[in-house]
Every structure is written in structure tokens, then in C-alpha cells.
Scaffold this motif. Structure first.
Motif, PDB file in Angstrom:
ATOM      1  N   ARG A   1       0.843  -1.198   0.000  1.00 30.99           N
ATOM      2  CA  ARG A   1       0.000   0.000   0.000  1.00 30.99           C
ATOM      3  C   ARG A   1       0.876   1.245   0.000  1.00 30.99           C
ATOM      4  O   ARG A   1       0.608   2.210  -0.716  1.00 30.99           O
ATOM      5  CB  ARG A   1      -0.931  -0.011   1.223  1.00 30.99           C
ATOM      6  N   ARG A   2       1.943   1.236   0.795  1.00 29.74           N
ATOM      7  CA  ARG A   2       2.849   2.392   0.832  1.00 29.74           C
ATOM      8  C   ARG A   2       3.529   2.591  -0.522  1.00 29.74           C
ATOM      9  O   ARG A   2       3.679   3.727  -0.989  1.00 29.74           O
ATOM     10  CB  ARG A   2       3.887   2.208   1.939  1.00 29.74           C
ATOM     11  N   ILE A   3       3.950   1.494  -1.143  1.00 30.38           N
ATOM     12  CA  ILE A   3       4.585   1.578  -2.462  1.00 30.38           C
ATOM     13  C   ILE A   3       3.593   2.135  -3.479  1.00 30.38           C
ATOM     14  O   ILE A   3       3.917   3.047  -4.257  1.00 30.38           O
ATOM     15  CB  ILE A   3       5.132   0.208  -2.902  1.00 30.38           C
ATOM     16  N   TYR A   4       2.387   1.587  -3.484  1.00 33.37           N
ATOM     17  CA  TYR A   4       1.356   2.047  -4.420  1.00 33.37           C
ATOM     18  C   TYR A   4       1.054   3.531  -4.212  1.00 33.37           C
ATOM     19  O   TYR A   4       0.960   4.303  -5.168  1.00 33.37           O
ATOM     20  CB  TYR A   4       0.086   1.197  -4.256  1.00 33.37           C
ATOM     21  N   ASP A   5       0.910   3.947  -2.966  1.00 31.41           N
ATOM     22  CA  ASP A   5       0.622   5.348  -2.670  1.00 31.41           C
ATOM     23  C   ASP A   5       1.769   6.255  -3.120  1.00 31.41           C
ATOM     24  O   ASP A   5       1.540   7.330  -3.672  1.00 31.41           O
ATOM     25  CB  ASP A   5       0.348   5.547  -1.177  1.00 31.41           C
ATOM     26  N   TYR A   6       2.998   5.825  -2.888  1.00 28.60           N
ATOM     27  CA  TYR A   6       4.158   6.618  -3.308  1.00 28.60           C
ATOM     28  C   TYR A   6       4.138   6.799  -4.824  1.00 28.60           C
ATOM     29  O   TYR A   6       4.307   7.910  -5.334  1.00 28.60           O
ATOM     30  CB  TYR A   6       5.466   5.958  -2.860  1.00 28.60           C
ATOM     31  N   LEU A   7       3.942   5.708  -5.547  1.00 25.68           N
ATOM     32  CA  LEU A   7       3.910   5.792  -7.010  1.00 25.68           C
ATOM     33  C   LEU A   7       2.724   6.621  -7.494  1.00 25.68           C
ATOM     34  O   LEU A   7       2.835   7.341  -8.494  1.00 25.68           O
ATOM     35  CB  LEU A   7       3.882   4.395  -7.629  1.00 25.68           C
ATOM     36  N   SER A   8       1.603   6.535  -6.801  1.00 33.06           N
ATOM     37  CA  SER A   8       0.443   7.350  -7.174  1.00 33.06           C
ATOM     38  C   SER A   8       0.749   8.830  -7.043  1.00 33.06           C
ATOM     39  O   SER A   8       0.311   9.638  -7.861  1.00 33.06           O
ATOM     40  CB  SER A   8      -0.765   6.992  -6.296  1.00 33.06           C
TER      41      SER A   8
ATOM     42  N   GLY B   1      12.024   3.771   3.675  1.00 37.70           N
ATOM     43  CA  GLY B   1      12.809   3.159   4.737  1.00 37.70           C
ATOM     44  C   GLY B   1      12.798   1.638   4.672  1.00 37.70           C
ATOM     45  O   GLY B   1      12.755   0.970   5.702  1.00 37.70           O
ATOM     46  N   LEU B   2      12.869   1.097   3.462  1.00 36.76           N
ATOM     47  CA  LEU B   2      12.818  -0.346   3.247  1.00 36.76           C
ATOM     48  C   LEU B   2      14.076  -0.822   2.532  1.00 36.76           C
ATOM     49  O   LEU B   2      14.815  -0.020   1.957  1.00 36.76           O
ATOM     50  CB  LEU B   2      11.590  -0.707   2.401  1.00 36.76           C
ATOM     51  N   GLN B   3      14.286  -2.123   2.556  1.00 37.28           N
ATOM     52  CA  GLN B   3      15.404  -2.721   1.828  1.00 37.28           C
ATOM     53  C   GLN B   3      15.042  -2.839   0.344  1.00 37.28           C
ATOM     54  O   GLN B   3      13.885  -3.108   0.003  1.00 37.28           O
ATOM     55  CB  GLN B   3      15.726  -4.117   2.380  1.00 37.28           C
ATOM     56  N   VAL B   4      16.026  -2.670  -0.526  1.00 36.24           N
ATOM     57  CA  VAL B   4      15.806  -2.747  -1.973  1.00 36.24           C
ATOM     58  C   VAL B   4      15.199  -4.098  -2.352  1.00 36.24           C
ATOM     59  O   VAL B   4      14.252  -4.168  -3.154  1.00 36.24           O
ATOM     60  CB  VAL B   4      17.122  -2.488  -2.745  1.00 36.24           C
ATOM     61  N   GLY B   5      15.708  -5.181  -1.775  1.00 37.02           N
ATOM     62  CA  GLY B   5      15.182  -6.508  -2.089  1.00 37.02           C
ATOM     63  C   GLY B   5      13.718  -6.652  -1.712  1.00 37.02           C
ATOM     64  O   GLY B   5      12.938  -7.278  -2.433  1.00 37.02           O
ATOM     65  N   SER B   6      13.335  -6.080  -0.583  1.00 37.25           N
ATOM     66  CA  SER B   6      11.941  -6.126  -0.149  1.00 37.25           C
ATOM     67  C   SER B   6      11.047  -5.347  -1.105  1.00 37.25           C
ATOM     68  O   SER B   6       9.971  -5.813  -1.502  1.00 37.25           O
ATOM     69  CB  SER B   6      11.812  -5.558   1.267  1.00 37.25           C
ATOM     70  N   VAL B   7      11.496  -4.168  -1.503  1.00 41.96           N
ATOM     71  CA  VAL B   7      10.724  -3.356  -2.447  1.00 41.96           C
ATOM     72  C   VAL B   7      10.575  -4.095  -3.776  1.00 41.96           C
ATOM     73  O   VAL B   7       9.478  -4.142  -4.348  1.00 41.96           O
ATOM     74  CB  VAL B   7      11.368  -1.967  -2.647  1.00 41.96           C
TER      75      VAL B   7
ATOM     76  N   HIS C   1       7.913  -6.811  -3.427  1.00 45.05           N
ATOM     77  CA  HIS C   1       6.552  -6.282  -3.367  1.00 45.05           C
ATOM     78  C   HIS C   1       6.119  -5.691  -4.710  1.00 45.05           C
ATOM     79  O   HIS C   1       4.942  -5.791  -5.087  1.00 45.05           O
ATOM     80  CB  HIS C   1       6.408  -5.276  -2.235  1.00 45.05           C
ATOM     81  N   LEU C   2       7.048  -5.097  -5.449  1.00 50.04           N
ATOM     82  CA  LEU C   2       6.717  -4.606  -6.788  1.00 50.04           C
ATOM     83  C   LEU C   2       6.327  -5.764  -7.709  1.00 50.04           C
ATOM     84  O   LEU C   2       5.388  -5.642  -8.500  1.00 50.04           O
ATOM     85  CB  LEU C   2       7.887  -3.819  -7.378  1.00 50.04           C
ATOM     86  N   ARG C   3       7.040  -6.875  -7.609  1.00 53.85           N
ATOM     87  CA  ARG C   3       6.679  -8.049  -8.425  1.00 53.85           C
ATOM     88  C   ARG C   3       5.286  -8.540  -8.074  1.00 53.85           C
ATOM     89  O   ARG C   3       4.503  -8.920  -8.960  1.00 53.85           O
ATOM     90  CB  ARG C   3       7.708  -9.162  -8.242  1.00 53.85           C
ATOM     91  N   MET C   4       4.931  -8.525  -6.793  1.00 55.43           N
ATOM     92  CA  MET C   4       3.592  -8.943  -6.372  1.00 55.43           C
ATOM     93  C   MET C   4       2.535  -7.986  -6.919  1.00 55.43           C
ATOM     94  O   MET C   4       1.483  -8.415  -7.393  1.00 55.43           O
ATOM     95  CB  MET C   4       3.501  -9.006  -4.844  1.00 55.43           C
ATOM     96  N   LEU C   5       2.809  -6.704  -6.866  1.00 58.46           N
ATOM     97  CA  LEU C   5       1.879  -5.717  -7.404  1.00 58.46           C
ATOM     98  C   LEU C   5       1.764  -5.835  -8.920  1.00 58.46           C
ATOM     99  O   LEU C   5       0.672  -5.680  -9.488  1.00 58.46           O
ATOM    100  CB  LEU C   5       2.312  -4.304  -7.006  1.00 58.46           C
TER     101      LEU C   5
ATOM    102  N   ALA D   1      -0.405  -8.714  -9.916  1.00 60.31           N
ATOM    103  CA  ALA D   1      -1.815  -8.401  -9.695  1.00 60.31           C
ATOM    104  C   ALA D   1      -2.340  -7.346 -10.677  1.00 60.31           C
ATOM    105  O   ALA D   1      -3.523  -7.015 -10.653  1.00 60.31           O
ATOM    106  CB  ALA D   1      -2.021  -7.925  -8.264  1.00 60.31           C
ATOM    107  N   GLY D   2      -1.462  -6.794 -11.522  1.00 65.20           N
ATOM    108  CA  GLY D   2      -1.886  -5.804 -12.514  1.00 65.20           C
ATOM    109  C   GLY D   2      -2.048  -4.407 -11.961  1.00 65.20           C
ATOM    110  O   GLY D   2      -2.766  -3.589 -12.529  1.00 65.20           O
ATOM    111  N   VAL D   3      -1.350  -4.105 -10.870  1.00 68.06           N
ATOM    112  CA  VAL D   3      -1.515  -2.813 -10.206  1.00 68.06           C
ATOM    113  C   VAL D   3      -0.385  -1.846 -10.549  1.00 68.06           C
ATOM    114  O   VAL D   3      -0.588  -0.638 -10.606  1.00 68.06           O
ATOM    115  CB  VAL D   3      -1.622  -3.017  -8.676  1.00 68.06           C
ATOM    116  N   VAL D   4       0.816  -2.364 -10.783  1.00 66.85           N
ATOM    117  CA  VAL D   4       1.946  -1.538 -11.220  1.00 66.85           C
ATOM    118  C   VAL D   4       2.558  -2.173 -12.462  1.00 66.85           C
ATOM    119  O   VAL D   4       2.290  -3.330 -12.780  1.00 66.85           O
ATOM    120  CB  VAL D   4       3.031  -1.364 -10.125  1.00 66.85           C
ATOM    121  N   GLU D   5       3.386  -1.382 -13.125  1.00 59.84           N
ATOM    122  CA  GLU D   5       4.061  -1.868 -14.326  1.00 59.84           C
ATOM    123  C   GLU D   5       5.407  -1.164 -14.448  1.00 59.84           C
ATOM    124  O   GLU D   5       5.639  -0.133 -13.814  1.00 59.84           O
ATOM    125  CB  GLU D   5       3.203  -1.605 -15.561  1.00 59.84           C
TER     126      GLU D   5
END
Length: 187
Positions: free
Chosen positions: A16-23, A38-44, A47-51, A54-58
């Protein structure tokens, strides 16, 4: 109707934080997202791959020409759903209700954070607002209000986006969260 995968993907707290930031920012590199949140690059990246799944980010075009980094953007401007959309699948209905709960927790958490702030922001405190009302309505009338509010929010945001180039150099812009809920109740 929204796909349950998109709904559940966005309502994970980190996603949600990633999506909001990109929005808010349009596009960003993974390293920028990690640093800003404030997250690790690997974690981001995970989560981007998961988004993305799901068709939410590209992936976004890399305007820098530096192929060592990946750029991301949202692939949609928001999600609208109800747990009632998923009555055919009890499992999906449960996931949709949980996403609704997580969404409300996000809203209330942001409101609490605003009220717990320690830094005085008098100009923002004067601009902030709370609106509520109690009225009689049918489900169709409540749906019409929802549509009108989405149109109002979209027009307001578009007006801000258009005025960006003309904005007063001294004006302070901050991310602003606006939300409203409408639901049946008992007085």
C-alpha cells in the motif's frame, strides 16, 4: 468488478505504501522507493513483483538511459470494490472483507498520525477538515453520492495537476490524504 488479486495485493501494508508513493510521484526507481519508504531494496523489488502480478503496477520507461535500474509506475488510478462483489466465492469474499478492514485501518491510522503530530503546522491545521452528515438514503442514492464524490475528487486532483506548472514558487505542496465513508447506520 475488481479482481481479488489486485485488491489483496494493494492492501498489504508495504505494498500500500509503495502504491501510494507511485500514485503521488508518478514513477520511481526501486532504490528511490526503498530510500523514501525506509525499506530494503530486495523487499521493495519483491513487493513490486507482487503488485505487477496483480496488474496494479508496471515497468515505466527509463528516461535516464541507465539500464542498471528499473523504473515503476501505477497501471491504474485506484481500486473500487465491495465485499458484496464476491458473494460467489466465500474465500474471495473473506479476502475482500479483510482488505476493507485493512483499508479502514490505513485511513484511521493516517488520521491518528495527523492528530498526534508534534510539529505545529498552523496553515495546514486551518486547511484540514472533517465532514460528516447523517441523512436518509436508498442504496441507489448512496451509490450516486459515491460516484459524485469520486468525480469531485478526480476534478480537484486534475485541477492541482494542471496548476503545478503555474504554482507559486513559495507555496508549499505536501501529500494530502482525503477520505470519506458512507454507510448505513443507526443513530
Amino acid at each position: 468488478m475488481e479482481r481479488i488479486e489486485a485488491i489483496t495485493a494493494v492492501h498489504h501494508p508495504v505494498r500500500r505504501r509503495i502504491y501510494d508513493y507511485l500514485s503521488l510521484h508518478g514513477t520511481a526507481q526501486v532504490t528511490t522507493l526503498a530510500r523514501a519508504l525506509g525499506l530494503q531494496v530486495g523487499s521493495v523489488s519483491h513487493h513490486l513483483r507482487m503488485l505487477k502480478r496483480a496488474g496494479v503496477v508496471e515497468h515505466a520507461p527509463d528516461t535516464t538511459g541507465d539500464r542498471r535500474t528499473s523504473w515503476w509506475q501505477t497501471s491504474r488510478s485506484g481500486l473500487t470494490w465491495s465485499a458484496e462483489d464476491f458473494t460467489d466465492s466465500p474465500a474471495d469474499a473473506l479476502l475482500a472483507r479483510e482488505a476493507e478492514r485493512a483499508n479502514v485501518e490505513t485511513h484511521v491510522g493516517r488520521l491518528r498520525a495527523w492528530h498526534r503530530r508534534t510539529a505545529p503546522l498552523p496553515e495546514w491545521a486551518r486547511a484540514a477538515f472533517s465532514i460528516d452528515t447523517l441523512a436518509w438514503a436508498t442504496p441507489d442514492e448512496l451509490e450516486a453520492l459515491s460516484a459524485a464524490m469520486r468525480e469531485t475528487f478526480a476534478a480537484w486532483q486534475a485541477g492541482i495537476d494542471e496548476s503545478d506548472a503555474e504554482a507559486d514558487a513559495d507555496a508549499e505542496r505536501r501529500p494530502v490524504f482525503v477520505f470519506a465513508h458512507g454507510f448505513p447506520t443507526v443513530p
